[in-house]
Design a protein around this motif. Sequence first.
Motif: not given
Length: 100
Positions: A51, A53, A94-96
């Motif tokens: 993902s 993330k 949630h941090q890319p």
Amino acid sequence: MYMLYDSPSYIVVQFDVPVAPTAGDTAHAARSEVTPPSLQRDGFEIVDKVSRKEIFIEGALAQTFQEGVEALIEQGPDVEDLDAFISQYANLGHQPVVMH
């Protein structure tokens, strides 16, 4: 910084996070003429390669993560078992992931 785990799905890196002493710690050390111990707290960065993330965990959550991994290792897990456990924490991220 220590790379603890690298699979096709996840990377887990351990960081030693220094904790600044508080004014109370400094005052106590001055009264007792004892050097306060350096404070350290572990933190873990978990990167979900699929993902793209990441999440950084520390404190009580990091302690729970570490205890869970240690318990799992005692059972002799395979990559799928470890990835399944790590995914519970990676899903909080949630941090890319950004390359720089």
